[in-house]
Design a protein around this motif. Structure first.
Motif, PDB file in Angstrom:
ATOM      1  N   ARG A 167      -0.758   8.305   0.684  1.00  0.00           N
ATOM      2  CA  ARG A 167      -0.196   9.659   0.026  1.00  0.00           C
ATOM      3  C   ARG A 167      -0.689  10.316   0.539  1.00  0.00           C
ATOM      4  O   ARG A 167      -1.548  10.552   1.375  1.00  0.00           O
ATOM      5  CB  ARG A 167      -0.271   9.315  -1.594  1.00  0.00           C
ATOM      6  CG  ARG A 167      -2.038   9.007  -1.327  1.00  0.00           C
ATOM      7  CD  ARG A 167      -2.078   9.017  -3.144  1.00  0.00           C
ATOM      8  NE  ARG A 167      -1.234   7.812  -3.720  1.00  0.00           N
ATOM      9  CZ  ARG A 167      -0.441   7.447  -4.411  1.00  0.00           C
ATOM     10  NH1 ARG A 167      -0.586   8.186  -5.511  1.00  0.00           N
ATOM     11  NH2 ARG A 167      -0.110   6.248  -4.960  1.00  0.00           N
ATOM     12  N   GLY A 168      -0.360  11.891   0.299  1.00  0.00           N
ATOM     13  CA  GLY A 168      -1.508  13.658   1.000  1.00  0.00           C
ATOM     14  C   GLY A 168      -0.548  14.182   2.093  1.00  0.00           C
ATOM     15  O   GLY A 168      -1.474  14.532   2.809  1.00  0.00           O
ATOM     16  N   ARG A 200      -5.725   2.595   6.683  1.00  0.00           N
ATOM     17  CA  ARG A 200      -4.955   3.227   5.883  1.00  0.00           C
ATOM     18  C   ARG A 200      -4.996   5.007   5.345  1.00  0.00           C
ATOM     19  O   ARG A 200      -5.156   4.907   4.117  1.00  0.00           O
ATOM     20  CB  ARG A 200      -5.330   3.008   4.306  1.00  0.00           C
ATOM     21  CG  ARG A 200      -4.323   1.253   5.463  1.00  0.00           C
ATOM     22  CD  ARG A 200      -4.626  -0.141   3.569  1.00  0.00           C
ATOM     23  NE  ARG A 200      -3.709  -1.138   3.531  1.00  0.00           N
ATOM     24  CZ  ARG A 200      -3.879  -2.199   2.765  1.00  0.00           C
ATOM     25  NH1 ARG A 200      -4.414  -2.001   1.851  1.00  0.00           N
ATOM     26  NH2 ARG A 200      -3.251  -3.328   3.659  1.00  0.00           N
ATOM     27  N   ARG A 201      -5.566   5.521   6.360  1.00  0.00           N
ATOM     28  CA  ARG A 201      -5.554   7.352   6.278  1.00  0.00           C
ATOM     29  C   ARG A 201      -5.018   7.705   7.320  1.00  0.00           C
ATOM     30  O   ARG A 201      -4.840   7.015   8.245  1.00  0.00           O
ATOM     31  CB  ARG A 201      -7.286   7.226   6.268  1.00  0.00           C
ATOM     32  CG  ARG A 201      -7.866   6.657   4.891  1.00  0.00           C
ATOM     33  CD  ARG A 201      -9.412   6.818   4.819  1.00  0.00           C
ATOM     34  NE  ARG A 201      -9.800   6.875   3.708  1.00  0.00           N
ATOM     35  CZ  ARG A 201     -11.289   6.633   3.024  1.00  0.00           C
ATOM     36  NH1 ARG A 201     -12.306   5.934   4.285  1.00  0.00           N
ATOM     37  NH2 ARG A 201     -11.373   5.800   2.224  1.00  0.00           N
ATOM     38  N   TYR A 254       0.366  -1.031  -0.124  1.00  0.00           N
ATOM     39  CA  TYR A 254      -0.272   0.435   0.007  1.00  0.00           C
ATOM     40  C   TYR A 254       0.534   1.551  -0.146  1.00  0.00           C
ATOM     41  O   TYR A 254       2.174   0.702   0.483  1.00  0.00           O
ATOM     42  CB  TYR A 254      -0.362  -0.080   1.043  1.00  0.00           C
ATOM     43  CG  TYR A 254      -1.520   1.173   0.741  1.00  0.00           C
ATOM     44  CD1 TYR A 254      -3.089   0.755   0.037  1.00  0.00           C
ATOM     45  CD2 TYR A 254      -1.949   2.045   1.618  1.00  0.00           C
ATOM     46  CE1 TYR A 254      -4.182   1.518   0.344  1.00  0.00           C
ATOM     47  CE2 TYR A 254      -3.148   3.179   1.595  1.00  0.00           C
ATOM     48  CZ  TYR A 254      -3.937   2.770   0.577  1.00  0.00           C
ATOM     49  OH  TYR A 254      -5.702   3.028   0.335  1.00  0.00           O
ATOM     50  N   THR A 255       0.444   1.856  -0.685  1.00  0.00           N
ATOM     51  CA  THR A 255       1.664   3.898  -0.283  1.00  0.00           C
ATOM     52  C   THR A 255       0.360   4.363  -0.324  1.00  0.00           C
ATOM     53  O   THR A 255      -0.806   4.715  -0.008  1.00  0.00           O
ATOM     54  CB  THR A 255       1.734   4.292  -1.768  1.00  0.00           C
ATOM     55  OG1 THR A 255       0.200   4.096  -2.470  1.00  0.00           O
ATOM     56  CG2 THR A 255       2.207   3.048  -2.379  1.00  0.00           C
ATOM     57  N   ARG A 292       4.688  10.467  -0.565  1.00  0.00           N
ATOM     58  CA  ARG A 292       4.647   9.592  -0.615  1.00  0.00           C
ATOM     59  C   ARG A 292       5.165   8.570   0.782  1.00  0.00           C
ATOM     60  O   ARG A 292       6.137   8.400   1.052  1.00  0.00           O
ATOM     61  CB  ARG A 292       4.189   7.935  -1.885  1.00  0.00           C
ATOM     62  CG  ARG A 292       4.047   9.190  -2.696  1.00  0.00           C
ATOM     63  CD  ARG A 292       3.615   8.337  -3.907  1.00  0.00           C
ATOM     64  NE  ARG A 292       4.140   8.862  -5.361  1.00  0.00           N
ATOM     65  CZ  ARG A 292       3.870   8.294  -6.392  1.00  0.00           C
ATOM     66  NH1 ARG A 292       3.174   7.782  -6.777  1.00  0.00           N
ATOM     67  NH2 ARG A 292       4.610   9.296  -7.306  1.00  0.00           N
TER      68      ARG A 292
END
Lengths: 1058, 328
Positions: free
Chosen positions: B13-14, B51-52, B10-11, B314
């Motif tokens: 991002r943000g 994943r956030r 998973y990556t 990332r």
């Protein structure tokens, strides 16, 4: 009217009529007595009963008096009396009974009904019924003593014959009602004698003698004429039920009295008495089960719900009363009951109330279920839809009745195997439809649906099954699956059906369908849970939310695994070589497998929606893995898959509590982008990744932009790495991207719209000012006003300094450029490269992308002009030396560029493009003037049209020089001819309209040269007369359009003279 | 070696900036978390289940966050920023309140090192105002423990590692300096125990395995240098590992001592066997320098992830060499 209450008064009142009747038995007299009887109170009538009955019975007894009218009147009077009173004496009962029977039967054969009128028969039957109801409790059972057997037998056979053979429905029903009274199974509202168990036993013993007759005859009635009306059938079922229930009652058979030997005094009558010994019971039960089978098969799918209801009651009654003696029939009865659990008619559905028959039935039920599951596929292949529906309802009924016991039953591997195999076979899909593969979606559906979510959803693909067509059957099957999920053990079922799914390609679609509905059922969705199960205490599904989640995850993983998800659904490869028949045969097979793939995908997509519905908001974490695959399919070209995916998205967004697709995608864009970015790096395994991005872009808004930026970088990088292989795919992404950007950041057109409305000022034309201006211009041209020019030049630098200042802080500011513009620039860069790709399709696509790029960039001239410069060489190539299609597209880009850049491109256009365009226009003009209507479908026409439509505004925007305008005018003039196709003329008019705005005078002159409608007289006689070459010309092909232009643009009307 | 190159599972991002530092916290029942510090001054707390980013703490008023860590015992987050502050944050019950802040005065990039001596007390080592000076203080009392200044000229402090020995000695500190020297300090004695010149270039990062008494350091050149401590606490240089491309920003050894990960300036994460230093894998995903790597401390060895944070904003999560966990 008050009734006579005193017996004495009543006696006095009735006496004359009775006496008269005895003397003169006429209809009138009977009726008189009948009328008078109505004025007597019930209690008094009871006291006078014997007295009143006498004359009436007398009439019946005297044979020569038997006229039909008279007998009927007597019977009616008798009925009245009997309905109001009780019969207390056995003799009266016995005599009346036999007299009435005698009246009914034919004189020669006591077992056959006499040939009487229907009215008489029904009056007599009513009378008989009243008699049986009026009989006192202590005497009525005397009727059933063995000694009465012959008489009773005659009556029974008489009634049966009436019930069976009679044509009138009323008589049939009345006869059957009498029989009901006779077997103590009357259902009317009056009070009935309640027999003690001994009495019931003796009645049962007596009736046992007639059971074969009754059962046979009544079942003939039930299964006989379909048109006899439901009332008769219902009655007949009641009789059957009552008689069997009476004779075969477990309670009686268990007591010793059932098989008492008859006493010797009876003599020959004794032979008639049946001993209900176990052997007799067994053989009778065997015969009855044959009859029962017939009855059930005939009634369970009966059209009238009352009949079905009666059947349920029969089954219920017999199950309660005779489950021991009729052991052979229990299965049949249960089946009937279970089938009724799913009846359409709510009254039938809810009627099942027996609660005594619970646990012991579970074994029988599961046994039945097993055998039904075994025979289900065969039944589904052979029988008609009506029958199939019933069979499936029975199947469903078993599950409902078993309720929570389902999970126990399913623990038996044999059962589970049978049931699942049956479902697999029944649900087999028909996949030979050609359209499934052929139908293509063309991108528009994406945008359309993004606009209006609500109005969408209509197009749900219809499944076609091999073994049935009725939609109802499908819904029952789905309910079966739901019920399975509701009551069954979700782990076991999921495991089992996933096994089937993996086991064979043949079962895959069916297993998926079953799984989908099962999960919904397990969540209690679309489940009509009634108190129908045996163990009605349980409410709600057996699976907990946690279990459900685990099951959902495993199902989802299976569905979306690479091998099950990335199925081939299109046959581009085979398109080329479809020539000979072998190939056609091959493609037939190929198509089936493609269709099958498509359906599988659709079902799996529906499945994801079902999972979402089942889990509700708990599905949100699963979006991490599930949303990407769904979007991947939403970008698919095959219409069915595409639609199914969109539907699925809709369902998911609803189930997860998102208000719209947009919200769903925006909220989960991080999940999606993660997968997209990862998959872009391994494009060979995941060629769909760009498609997902396309779908995302189509459905979301500008809030996505910050996140999307680095993915766009990934896309561009991936594109750079594989120009040859996947450029086409990426182009569609870039197209979607630019389209989205153009939508999210609409360019304000204020910069471009302001100019060129100079026409208004020509209205009040100032001659002096004009001359002054003209003089000034002339001086300037001759170099007189150079100083003035200098000052003007001096004025310019400050402005450019300002620009420089901007440029100085440029490097810093460049990073401040809005990210959509950065993206656009990058995309435009790729377009420049791709514009010279050898593939025409790709070039066309790229031109479209470029046009969008120009549009988006047009708000920043600083960015746009360098870009225009960069792409000019390739664009020129497209405009001048390419396929006409590409020229067409490129011209459109040029127009947009012209619109955005203004005069930046003037020199290039006038030098490099315009000559070619004008020459091609001139060349084509004679062709199109002569061509027929088919010409409008040719590419040449489209090109002409496009050029004419765009040329005007292009000239205006680019601010072309006079020479160029002349060239354009030259080329366009032939198109003013009325011989040209209409749309070309219109387009040409628009060119001139634009040209006139640029330079009204020149074109006024040009037009007048061609055709001048009026003469101009100079205002002063010293001035020479005006001579225009168009003057005085006859009307020709150009006149109409020229006049039109002059009128609209210069406000010239034919008659006016300036 | 025929296995295909792995892909990130998973990556994240943000983050909106280069990711200088990463820190996992996966023990306990709480949602497993990953902390990241960005070049824009924000600390993202990522929930590894959803994943956030669960929360974003704007920690150092816009200055780059160079280091984050958490305390084992309490819900406390420690962050170090280029604004010369080390801040303690209370994360209890979804809060993110500033508890304390310590002024370091260092303008360098040297990340702090934390050593929990008891459930309530812990030592924090950081580079101080003088470029070659290291300060150690006790928290939460903020009492200074010692200041370590090398006598020789070794340049700026680049990286430090504080750890506690199994033998009777007090905590030891390893420090890498600008001239490529490695120094071993005894904190209680405030004395230098050993010094060695491991690199010709500045030591960019080092990591140390207290169980094997073995460490490795990276620099801006193509070489990783490994070394051991002998019984006299002398640093003994051992094998070198030569990289393909120069420059390593961070090194990290997995808790089980089996693999070592390096964050390369060549956009790649490299995995080595910690025992033999044999290169095992090259993880390629990022499009810019990798600045940080971290291994998760998940109780289940199979779920221990590797996270890599890069300048391309990332974070990539990898699940590698997890199958045979538990085997030698």
């Amino acid at each position: 009217m008050s009734q006579i209450n005193d017996p004495k008064v009543a006696f006095a009142y009735l006496r004359p009529a009775c006496v008269l009747l005895t003397k003169e038995p006429t209809v009138a007299n009977v009726e008189t007595l009948g009328e008078q009887l109505k004025e007597i109170h019930d209690a008094s009538l009871q006291q006078l009963q014997e007295y009143v009955l006498f004359p009436l019975r007398f009439v019946l007894k005297v044979p020569q008096l038997k006229k039909e009218k008279l007998v009927q009147a007597v019977a009616e009077a008798l009925s009245y009396v009997l309905e109001k009173t009780c019969v207390q004496s056995w003799d009266t009962l016995h005599d009346l009974f036999s007299e009435l029977c005698l009246c009914l039967c034919s004189p020669t054969d006591p077992g056959k009904p006499a040939d009487l009128s229907e009215e008489l028969k029904s009056a007599l039957l009513r009378c008989l019924d009243a008699l049986l109801h009026a009989a006192y409790g202590d005497i009525v059972f005397k009727l059933y003593e063995p000694i009465m057997l012959p008489g009773l037998g005659a009556a029974v056979s008489l009634l049966l014959a009436l019930g069976e053979k009679e044509k009138s429905r009323e008589v049939q029903a009345a006869a059957l009602r009498c029989l009901q009274s006779l077997i103590l199974h009357c259902d009317c509202t009056q009070e009935h004698v309640i027999p003690s168990s001994d009495e019931r036993c003796s009645v049962g013993s007596t009736m046992a003698s007639f059971l074969p007759g009754i059962a046979m005859a009544v079942s003939r009635i039930i299964t006989g004429n379909l048109r006899q009306g439901h009332a008769v059938t219902v009655r007949a079922i009641k009789v059957w039920c009552g008689s069997v229930g009476l004779v075969m009652e477990d309670a009686q058979l268990q007591s010793s009295k059932a098989c008492e030997t008859p006493s010797q005094e009876l003599g020959r009558i004794g032979q008639l008495v049946v001993q209900r010994a176990p052997e007799w019971v067994k053989s009778t039960a065997g015969k009855l089960s044959v009859l029962l089978k017939k009855i059930i098969s005939c009634t369970s799918a009966h059209r009238h719900w009352r009949v079905r209801l009666e059947m349920v009651e029969l089954a219920d009654h017999l199950l309660v009363a005779c489950s021991q003696s009729l052991r052979e029939c229990v299965g049949l009865l249960l089946e009937a009951l279970v089938g009724a659990v799913n009846d359409e008619e709510p009254k039938v559905r809810e009627s099942r109330s027996s609660d005594g028959t619970s646990q012991i039935l579970a074994d029988v039920l599961s046994e039945n279920l097993h055998s039904l599951a075994t025979s289900l596929p065969r039944l589904m292949r052979t029988s008609n839809d009506q029958k199939k529906l019933f069979v499936l309802k029975v199947f469903l009924g078993y599950f409902k009745v078993l309720g929570p016991l389902v999970s126990v039953v399913l623990n038996s591997a044999a059962h589970l195997e049978r049931i699942s195999k049956a479902l697999m076979q029944v649900l087999e899909l028909d996949v030979v439809d050609v359209r499934i593969v052929e139908e293509r979606s063309h991108g528009e559906s994406l945008e359309r649906s993004s606009g209006s979510v609500g109005s969408y959803a209509a197009h749900i693909p219809q499944k076609h099954f091999l073994y049935f067509t009725d939609e109802k059957i499908f819904s029952v099957l789905m309910e079966i699956c739901r019920t399975l999920g509701f009551y069954g053990n979700i782990y076991l079922l999921t495991d089992h059906f996933l096994d089937l799914y993996r086991q064979s390609l043949v079962y895959r679609k069916q297993a998926a369908m079953v799984l989908n509905e099962m999960v919904r059922g397990a969540a209690g969705l679309a489940m009509a849970t009634g108190a129908q199960c045996l163990d009605s205490g349980v409410q709600g599904p057996s699976a907990s939310q946690e279990d459900l989640k685990v099951a959902a995850v495993s199902i989802m993983e299976e569905y979306t695994s690479l091998t099950n998800w990335n199925l081939i659904t299109t046959c581009e490869e085979t398109d080329g070589d479809r020539q000979d028949q072998q190939v056609t045969l091959f493609s037939q097979v190929w198509r089936c497998s493609l269709n099958s793939n498509i359906w599988q995908l659709c079902i799996q997509l529906e499945g994801l929606a079902c999972l979402a519905q089942a889990l509700g908001r708990d599905f949100r974490p699963l979006l991490m893995t599930s949303l990407y695959p769904v979007l991947e399919k939403a970008g698919e070209e095959t219409l069915l898959v595409n639609q199914a995916a969109l539907n699925s998205m809709m369902c998911i967004s609803q189930a997860c509590g998102y208000s719209s697709l947009k919200e769903l995608i925006n909220d989960n864009s991080d999940y999606l982008l993660n997968d997209i970015s990862l998959n872009l790096q391994r494009l060979s395994q995941h060629p769909q990744a760009p498609r997902v991005l396309t779908v995302m872009l189509a459905h979301s808004d500008s809030s996505l932009l910050p996140l999307i930026r680095d993915v766009v970088q990934d896309v561009l990088m991936a594109l750079d790495l594989s120009y040859n292989h996947s450029a086409a795919l990426f182009c569609s992404v870039l197209h979607a991207l630019m389209k989205a950007l153009a939508r999210w950041f609409p360019v304000s057109r204020c910069r471009t719209g302001g100019s060129a409305r100079s026409k208004t000022s020509t209205d009040d034309f100032n001659c002096r000012q004009f001359l002054l201006d003209y003089q000034k211009q002339k001086d300037l041209a001759e170099g007189v006003g150079i100083e003035v020019d200098d000052t003007e030049d001096l004025e310019v630098p400050p402005a450019s300094e300002g620009e420089d200042a901007e440029d100085i802080c440029g490097p810093d500011e460049k990073s401040e450029l809005p990210s959509h513009l950065i993206i656009t620039k990058e995309v435009a860069e790729r377009c420049v490269h791709l514009l010279s790709d050898p593939r025409l399709q790709l070039r066309l696509k790229v031109l479209e992308v470029l046009e969008l790029c120009v549009y988006v960039l047009s708000e920043r001239e600083n960015e746009l002009l360098p870009m225009a410069h960069r792409c000019w060489p390739v664009l020129r190539q497209r405009l001048t030396a390419d396929d006409p299609l590409a020229v067409l597209r490129a011209f459109r880009v040029l127009c947009t560029l012209g619109e955005a850049c203004g005069d930046f491109l003037r020199r290039r256009v006038s030098k490099e493009v315009l000559p070619r365009l004008t020459s091609s226009l001139t060349r084509q003009a004679p062709v199109s003037a002569k061509a027929g209507p088919v010409y409008t479908h040719t590419l040449a026409y489209k090109l002409q049209l496009a050029v004419l439509q765009g040329l005007g505004s292009l000239c205006q925007r680019l601010d072309l020089g006079e020479a160029d305008l002349d060239a354009v005018c030259e080329a366009c003039l032939p198109y003013l001819s009325c011989r040209q196709p209409v749309r070309l003329q219109e387009a040409c008019l628009s060119v001139f309209q634009h040209l006139i705005q640029v330079d009204p005078d020149t074109f006024w002159f040009t037009l007048n040269e061609l055709h001048c409608p009026c003469s101009y007289t100079p205002p002063h006689p010293d001035l020479p007369p005006i001579q225009l070459s168009g003057m005085g010309r006859p009307r020709d092909e150009y006149s109409d359009n020229v006049l039109k232009l002059l009128r609209e643009e210069f406000g010239l009307c034919d008659g006016s003279v300036c | 070696m025929s296995l295909p190159a792995p892909h990130p599972i998973y990556t994240l991002r943000g983050a909106g900036g280069a990711l200088n530092t990463l820190h996992f916290r996966c023990h306990g029942e709480d949602p497993h978390l990953l902390f990241s510090g960005s070049g824009k001054g924000s600390i993202h707390i990522w929930n590894l289940n959803s994943r956030r980013a669960e929360k974003v703490v704007e920690a150092h008023s816009g200055s780059s966050v160079t280091w984050v860590s958490t305390l084992q015992s309490t819900d406390t987050l420690i962050s170090q920023g280029r604004d010369m502050q080390v801040c303690l944050w209370d994360l209890n019950e979804g809060r993110s309140e500033l508890l304390e802040s310590v002024w370091t005065g260092s303008v360098g990039f040297c990340q702090c090192s934390l050593l929990e001596t008891s459930p309530t007390n812990y030592l924090l080592a950081f580079a101080a105002q003088q470029t070659e000076e290291i300060k150690i203080i006790e928290l939460p009392s903020k009492n200074p423990v010692c200041t370590l200044t090398p006598k020789a000229k070794v340049g700026m402090v680049m990286c430090i590692k504080l750890w506690k020995t199994n033998s009777g000695l007090g905590p030891l500190l390893l420090a890498g300096y600008e001239d490529g020297s490695l120094l071993l300090w005894d904190v209680t004695q405030r004395a230098k125990l050993s010094q060695v010149r491991a690199h010709p270039e500045p030591v960019m990062c080092l990591t140390f395995d207290p169980r094997r008494l073995r460490g490795i350091s990276g620099s801006s050149e193509k070489k990783l240098s490994s070394w051991t401590l002998d019984s006299q606490n002398n640093i003994q240089l051992q094998d070198d590992v030569t990289l393909v491309n120069p420059g390593v920003s961070q090194l990290c050894i997995r808790e089980d001592g089996r693999i070592l990960a390096s964050a390369g300036w060549d956009d790649r994460v490299r995995i080595f066997s910690w025992k033999t230093l044999r290169p095992l894998a090259v993880l390629q995903y990022h499009t810019d320098m990798v600045l940080s790597v971290a291994f998760s401390d998940h109780q289940d060895p199979r779920q221990r992830l590797l996270a890599a944070g890069s300048k391309d904003q990332r974070i990539s999560l990898w699940s590698i060499y997890n199958d045979g966990a538990g085997k030698g």
